[in-house]
Design a protein around this motif. Structure first.
Motif, short mmCIF file in Angstrom:
data_model
loop_
_atom_site.label_atom_id
_atom_site.label_comp_id
_atom_site.label_asym_id
_atom_site.label_seq_id
_atom_site.Cartn_x
_atom_site.Cartn_y
_atom_site.Cartn_z
N ILE A 50 6.33 -0.35 -4.14
CA ILE A 50 5.66 -1.24 -5.11
C ILE A 50 4.38 -1.81 -4.50
CG2 ILE A 50 5.86 -3.46 -6.29
CD1 ILE A 50 8.90 -2.75 -6.67
N LEU A 51 4.49 -2.25 -3.22
CA LEU A 51 3.31 -2.83 -2.57
C LEU A 51 2.19 -1.79 -2.43
CD1 LEU A 51 4.81 -5.16 0.18
CD2 LEU A 51 3.43 -5.80 -1.81
N VAL A 52 2.56 -0.58 -2.06
CA VAL A 52 1.53 0.46 -1.92
C VAL A 52 0.88 0.73 -3.27
CG1 VAL A 52 1.12 2.89 -1.39
CG2 VAL A 52 2.53 1.52 0.13
N PHE A 53 1.70 0.75 -4.32
CA PHE A 53 1.14 0.96 -5.65
C PHE A 53 0.20 -0.19 -6.04
CE2 PHE A 53 1.28 -0.02 -10.19
CZ PHE A 53 0.73 1.14 -10.70
N SER A 56 -3.14 -0.12 -4.40
CA SER A 56 -4.00 1.06 -4.53
C SER A 56 -5.21 0.70 -5.40
CB SER A 56 -3.23 2.23 -5.12
OG SER A 56 -2.74 1.92 -6.39
N GLN A 57 -6.22 1.51 -5.31
CA GLN A 57 -7.51 1.21 -5.92
C GLN A 57 -7.39 0.96 -7.43
OE1 GLN A 57 -10.49 4.11 -5.08
NE2 GLN A 57 -12.14 2.62 -5.18
N GLY A 58 -8.00 -0.12 -7.87
CA GLY A 58 -8.02 -0.42 -9.30
C GLY A 58 -6.75 -1.10 -9.80
N GLN A 59 -5.79 -1.37 -8.91
CA GLN A 59 -4.58 -2.05 -9.35
C GLN A 59 -4.66 -3.55 -9.06
OE1 GLN A 59 -2.37 -1.10 -11.33
NE2 GLN A 59 -2.73 1.10 -11.40
N ARG A 65 -7.08 -3.51 0.47
CA ARG A 65 -7.28 -2.10 0.74
C ARG A 65 -6.73 -1.71 2.12
NH1 ARG A 65 -9.60 2.39 -0.58
NH2 ARG A 65 -10.94 3.44 0.92
N ARG A 66 -6.91 -2.63 3.07
CA ARG A 66 -6.49 -2.31 4.43
C ARG A 66 -4.97 -2.14 4.51
NH1 ARG A 66 -9.42 -5.90 8.68
NH2 ARG A 66 -11.19 -5.04 7.56
N ALA A 71 -0.15 1.12 5.23
CA ALA A 71 1.17 1.44 4.69
C ALA A 71 1.27 2.91 4.30
CB ALA A 71 1.47 0.55 3.48
N ASN A 72 0.20 3.42 3.71
CA ASN A 72 0.17 4.83 3.35
C ASN A 72 0.31 5.73 4.57
OD1 ASN A 72 0.00 6.14 0.81
ND2 ASN A 72 -1.81 4.90 0.37
N GLY A 73 -0.42 5.36 5.62
CA GLY A 73 -0.37 6.14 6.85
C GLY A 73 1.03 6.11 7.45
#
Lengths: 232, 297
Positions: A50-53, A56-59, A65-66, A71-73
């Motif tokens: 949920i946090l990554v979503f 994410s850009q535009g959310q 962003r950092r 988290a994605n990595g």
């Protein structure tokens, strides 16, 4: 005639009955590992997804962003590990928190770790199906990010979320067989130990049939539930 | 505990009296020098140039322009769905740009918004959709039930309370969206192409609902549309946008566009985008009727 039958090879049913206590124990171990790793996946992996979503850009929390990049990595790194390597690699950590690195409880640690990141990625992708406009409408009505999650995302994506849990359950039922190498036990491990290593084909067959039934049931129930809650 | 909506209502009312209780020249919405720039992937600069826009309390103000003129961006600036790069966004005397996130959320509860694609929650019933903004604001269930009933009655969909949006037509979905926007008793309603996904007949009846919202409830409406018919039938004033700027501001009297205006010239050159009314000097019965209903003052 009757004599011949009496001295015949034990049928698969006999093997099954003979193996019943062993199967019961294995089913219990599988159940334990699944409950632990799915719980960890849903709570920790769900929150992470949920946090990554959200970031994410535009959310809604796109300004962080950092966090999103890190988290994605992190998710990608953990998802890159072949499970058996992860199993061995985290064994010092496992020993630290469980006290031992063998047995079903110990196997639950690497299983949970893998499931968390697997589920996080699934959730993040499932939430992308919620139209941006619906989230925006909630923001326009004064919803906080937490309310967007609890009142919009989880409600609108609920059938996809149920399917995500279903897929995770099936995948990790399969992964849990690998946990046998650290004495994790479970049905999959039974198939490997008796069926594969001891060339007891009938035992392997029984366990595989059990696994097939289990997977079918999980899949059927998941899909039934997902359809039921989907009003879109 | 979140404050119930009623409380928020009262505190806001004392600070910013509604136009019905006190005649005031202060605009309901004032955009002061707002600008917003985007860069498209191919490097083109688009958005809104520094722009002023005043919307008087109780009026229906239209924004019209070609696609990409920045009209939706300007509308979305009014509740900070789009945060402008510069300028002031004053809604009922409150500069939204200076508010904390929590205060902005409270302010937004009093700014209704409807969208081209309705944006209803598909996994919630019609009644739960209408209740949504009130639940978010922490209103008590008794008030929620009362508001849901009132608002669904207002848009004529009382009998649909228990169904899911998927079972509704486009026009009905937009009515639900209007009921949802009205539930917290907003001062202003922002409408982003509210009829662009609807057929002409549904558009007509929806415009009547919007005119009613304005006339009977005194809600100020700021509406974006590329359909000239919608602007003419509904709006008291119109701002014409081109390339991120308001190039013309007109008063629409009796559904007529002043013939010497740039907008009238455009209509002669291009016709209506929808093709339903190519001229500026026709006198259709239906729009006139509607407009006389909608006329304020």
């Amino acid at each position: 005639m009757a004599d011949e039958i009496a001295v015949a090879e034990p049928t698969i049913l006999d093997t099954f009955i003979e193996l019943l206590p062993e199967i019961g124990k294995a089913a219990g171990e599988t159940g334990l590992m699944m409950v632990i790793c799915l719980t960890a996946a849903i709570i920790v992996g769900g929150a992470l997804g949920i946090l990554v979503f959200l970031t994410s850009q535009g959310q809604v929390l796109g300004r962080y962003r950092r966090f999103n990049l890190v988290a994605n990595g992190f998710i990608n790194v953990f998802r890159s590990f072949p499970f058996i390597i992860l199993l061995v690699a985290v064994s010092p950590f496992t020993r630290h928190i469980v006290g031992t690195s063998i047995g079903p409880l110990a196997a639950s640690v690497p299983l949970s770790l893998a499931a968390i990141f697997y589920f996080a990625r699934l959730i993040e992708q499932t939430l992308r199906d919620v139209p941006r406009g619906v989230i925006e409408a909630a923001e326009a009505m004064g919803a906080s990010p937490l309310q967007v999650v609890s009142q919009v995302l989880l409600v609108e994506a609920r059938s996809g979320l149920i399917l995500a849990v279903t897929i995770t359950a099936v995948s990790f039922l399969s992964y849990s067989a690998v946990a046998g190498v650290v004495g994790g036990g479970g049905i999959g491990d039974l198939a490997i130990r008796y069926g594969y290593y001891r060339f007891q084909t009938d035992v392997m067959l029984i366990t595989i049939v059990l696994l097939v039934i289990l997977v079918q049931s999980i899949q059927f129930f998941g899909q039934w539930l997902a359809r039921r809650v989907d009003k879109r | 505990m979140i404050r119930p909506v009623q409380t928020a209502h009262n505190t806001q009312n004392s600070a910013f009296p509604r136009m019905t209780t006190q005649t005031s020249d202060a605009p309901a919405i004032a955009l002061r020098g707002v600008s917003k720039s985007f860069r498209t992937p191919d490097g083109q600069q688009v958005g809104v140039q520094p722009t002023h826009l005043d919307v008087a309390p109780g009026e229906i103000h239209g924004i019209i322009g070609f696609s990409g003129a920045g009209k939706s961006t300007l509308l979305r600036i009014a509740n900070l769905l789009e945060r402008p790069d510069a300028g002031q966004v004053i809604v009922h005397g409150q500069d939204l740009m200076t508010l904390s996130p929590a205060a902005l959320r409270t302010a937004r509860q009093r700014i209704g918004m409807i969208f081209q694609h309705f944006n209803l929650l598909h996994n919630r019933t019609v009644a739960d959709n209408v209740a949504f903004p009130l639940r978010i604001a922490g209103a008590d269930e008794a008030r929620i039930a009362e508001r849901v009933k009132t608002c669904l009655e207002f848009v004529g969909l009382s009998e649909k309370a228990g169904v899911y949006p998927a079972q509704l037509s486009g026009g009905q979905k937009q009515r639900v969206a209007i009921a949802r926007a009205l539930a917290p008793e907003p001062h202003v309603l922002l409408a982003d192409e509210p009829t662009s996904a609807l057929d002409p007949r549904t558009t007509q009846s929806l415009l009547e609902v919007l005119a009613d919202v304005n006339r009977r409830l005194g809600v100020t409406i700021l509406l974006v549309s590329h359909e000239m018919g919608v602007i003419r039938r509904l709006c008291h004033r119109v701002s014409v946008m081109e390339a991120g700027q308001i190039v013309e501001r007109l008063t629409i009297a009796n559904g007529r566009i002043p013939p010497d205006s740039q907008l009238a010239q455009w209509l002669r050159d291009f016709g209506d985008a929808e093709g339903d009314e190519a001229g500026t000097d026709d006198t259709e019965a239906a729009p006139q009727h509607l407009l006389s209903e909608a006329a304020h003052g």
